[in-house]
Design an enzyme around this catalytic site. Structure first.
Site, PDB file in Angstrom:
ATOM      1  N   LYS A 286       0.844  -1.184   0.000  1.00  0.00           N
ATOM      2  CA  LYS A 286       0.000   0.000   0.000  1.00  0.00           C
ATOM      3  C   LYS A 286       0.891   1.250   0.000  1.00  0.00           C
ATOM      4  CE  LYS A 286      -4.445   1.295   2.018  1.00  0.00           C
ATOM      5  NZ  LYS A 286      -5.410   1.080   3.108  1.00  0.00           N
ATOM      6  N   GLU A 369     -19.490  -4.778  10.794  1.00  0.00           N
ATOM      7  CA  GLU A 369     -20.392  -3.957  11.597  1.00  0.00           C
ATOM      8  C   GLU A 369     -21.490  -4.775  12.269  1.00  0.00           C
ATOM      9  OE1 GLU A 369     -18.459  -1.363   8.545  1.00  0.00           O
ATOM     10  OE2 GLU A 369     -19.509  -3.285   8.469  1.00  0.00           O
ATOM     11  N   ARG A 397     -25.424  -1.075   7.660  1.00  0.00           N
ATOM     12  CA  ARG A 397     -25.306  -2.507   7.392  1.00  0.00           C
ATOM     13  C   ARG A 397     -25.790  -3.354   8.564  1.00  0.00           C
ATOM     14  NH1 ARG A 397     -19.489  -3.289   4.578  1.00  0.00           N
ATOM     15  NH2 ARG A 397     -20.704  -4.752   3.349  1.00  0.00           N
TER      16      ARG A 397
END
Length: 629
Positions: A286, A369, A397
């Site tokens: 990354k 979540e 969600r």
């Protein structure tokens, strides 16, 4: 940098015919364009820099005009946009009227699916693959998903289903960079670190199987023996027989170097025509190519404009997130039952300081979540006071878990809902506009919307130490426009009372909530110059509403207006209108909120204007209503 390849007519055939040196140059040009644009506009930097070679390799093998490539979340799609006809528009990235920071089917026919939230790509791609099979077409379908998104349960529901689809040709690319937004946590992260296969395994397996399949009768038997031997040696090396992905029914290959375009292209060509579900595991870095981002990828996940030579500079200015972070430490010091929970975003939600001070009481569950909420329900049922910090758009969600596992049992769970309201350049998938509406429908839920930092601090204290059931505190992104001041109320018991922000007359009453009170104050200033004098009220507690005190503040005014950064249907304004009607109010009540529309990327001020919630537009509407009556 002068671009020799990027910006030309990069057709699929041209991308496929590039030489190794041309691909290397193209990757350099892509990184330069991404860094330059993000330094001006802000955006998701580290994740996009990490997938440059992958994207070039994908589009060297697959035909973007025909094949379907679904990017999970979309944080890694900038290179794809640049290579699929949007180079000239790329300077408008994340600006009002410009191209989105995420894949959008409304923006380009080459974007296969809208993304923005995590762990959806495999499900969407499987749907496309099955539709292709039904229609009899021949396009390839690829899902690109990061190891961070693989901590989300939806990804495993899709993998489980895909594994049963033995004859469904589909490729899943697992981009393993050991990061989501913060560093990855949990069993999957550890598993991927352990999973290693030699670089020659892929081509050797394919060539051996191809050769043996051409041997009549004996070929398939030999393959079966080799597979058994392979599993035995893999068991000796990894104590896994076979990999988890193959247990689910996918053909697994990897991991391979995600920055080696030639190796990637060979691997992609090797697996693209297998008539089975395949997972190709690649390893990337990354922030690749920009030293600041390589060294601190978390700090360069989502950034504002910055100086390329100096890198992103941290701001010392307090934000609502920072105010929550400090307030959480204060309540935790006084209440030993407080625990902290987040979904892979300890830094983004301000939970990192709590995690440092109370490591045994902090739980980062990954991008999960639903699990966060149900686990919090279990902790609350066992006497703890969980504070669950999740962005508003991501909390959507876990709707069922909030209802079923928290509210139905009246569990004392505190939801710290960051990024409530408009968020600006991330656009409609990240705007936090639905939380008031769906939380309003939940039994026993208390909803708080603090106006400033002091109000936020007192709201958290009230939520943890006074409220006995489920409670949500919603607050916006960024800094408060209010200067440091004393509390609107000194006694937490007064938190539910309406607070008079300004009082110039009885022509109207404008009732607002949270940071949006500031826009309503601007509206009142405009109306005052037009000769209409009213009263601006700020409410911190949106549910349950204190109807009697609100009626007292309204007094004899014949016009009540409400304003909120949320959707109209089921929102604070509609609830208040019903409450006032039941309390006997006979005047006019108009609600100003987001109607049935998507508010796309732009600055927050531009988003308010688009929704008709800027001060000037609201002043016009209020004046028209009052003068025509």
């Amino acid at each position: 940098m002068d671009y020799k390849i990027l910006g030309t007519d990069l057709t699929p055939s041209m991308l496929a015919s590039l030489s190794k040196s041309d691909r290397e140059l193209l990757c350099k040009e892509l990184r330069d364009k991404i860094i330059t644009t993000v330094s001006h506009n802000g955006g998701h930097l580290a994740s996009n820099l990490g997938t440059v070679e992958l994207t070039v390799s994908l589009l060297s093998v697959f035909d973007y005009t025909k094949d379907k490539i679904v990017f999970d979340v979309g944080h890694q799609a900038y290179s794809y946009k640049l290579l699929t006809g949007r180079f000239k528009q790329f300077d408008t990235l994340r600006q009002q009227g410009g191209i989105s920071g995420f894949p959008r089917i409304s923006e380009s026919p080459y974007d296969a699916f809208d993304t923005g939230h995590s762990s959806t790509s495999i499900s969407a791609a499987l749907g496309m693959a099955r539709a292709r099979n039904i229609k009899g077409s021949d396009e390839y379908v690829v899902a690109v998903i990061g190891d961070g998104a693989m901590t989300g349960g939806l990804a495993y529901e899709a993998l489980n289903d895909l594994g049963h689809s033995k004859n469904t040709k589909m490729l899943v690319i697992l981009n393993d960079n050991e990061m989501s937004i913060d560093r990855n946590v949990g069993g999957m992260s550890k598993y991927l670190k352990e999973l290693r296969i030699s670089s020659g395994y892929l081509s050797a397996k394919k060539n051996t199987e191809s050769f043996l399949n051409r041997i009549p009768i004996l070929g398939k038997g030999i393959i079966a023996i080799i597979m058994a031997v392979k599993k035995f040696f893999r068991f000796l090396i990894y104590r896994k027989a076979p990999s988890m992905f193959e247990d689910l029914g996918l053909r697994y290959y990897g991991p391979i170097d995600g920055h080696d375009t030639e190796g990637l292209i060979k691997s992609l060509n090797a697996v693209k025509d297998l008539n089975v579900p395949v997972l190709l595991h690649i390893v990337t870095k990354k922030g690749k190519g920009y030293s600041f981002a390589e060294q601190n990828p978390s700090d360069y996940h989502g950034v504002g404009p910055f100086n390329i030579d100096e890198g992103v500079k941290s701001s010392s200015k307090l934000s609502y997130t920072g105010a929550f972070s400090g307030a959480l430490l204060e309540v935790a010091a006084r209440n030993k039952n407080v625990v902290g929970i987040c979904a892979a975003m300890a830094i983004g939600t301000g939970m990192d300081k709590f995690a440092f001070k109370y490591p045994s009481k902090f739980f980062d569950c990954g991008i999960a979540e639903e699990h966060c909420v149900t686990m919090a329900g279990g902790m609350a049922a066992s006497g703890m006071v969980p504070v669950v910090a999740i962005y508003s758009s991501f909390l959507q969600r876990s709707y069922d878990q909030i209802v079923h596992d928290v509210c139905f049992m009246n569990n004392h769970v505190v939801f710290a809902i960051d990024r409530a309201g408009f968020v600006g350049n991330d656009g409609h998938t990240h705007n936090g506009l639905h939380d008031i509406s769906y939380l309003n429908s939940m039994p026993g839920m208390t909803i708080l919307s603090p106006r400033d930092y002091t109000d936020l601090k007192m709201s958290l204290d009230y939520a943890v130490n006074v409220v006995k059931g489920p409670v949500a505190i919603r607050y916006p992104r960024g800094a408060s426009p209010y200067e440091e001041q004393g509390p609107l109320y000194k006694d937490p018991a007064l938190i539910s009372k309406p607070h008079i922000v300004s009082d110039e007359g009885d022509d109207y009453v404008f009732i607002s909530t949270g940071l949006f009170s500031k826009e309503c104050e601007k509206t009142a200033d405009i109306l005052s110059k037009r000769g209409l004098k009213g009263r601006v009220i700020s409410l911190t507690v949106l549910k349950p509403l204190n109807s009697s005190d609100i009626m007292d503040v309204i007094g004899d005014s014949r016009f009540v207006f409400t304003g909120e950064e949320g959707i109209l249907s089921g929102g604070f304004g509609e609830n208040l209108k019903l409450a006032l009607t039941r309390a006997g109010y006979s005047g006019t009540v108009d609600n100003y909120a987001v109607e049935d529309q998507m508010i796309r990327a732009g600055t927050v001020d531009q988003q308010l204007k688009c929704a008709g919630l800027d001060a000037e537009t609201m002043a016009d509407r209020i004046e028209e209503t009052i003068r025509r009556t």
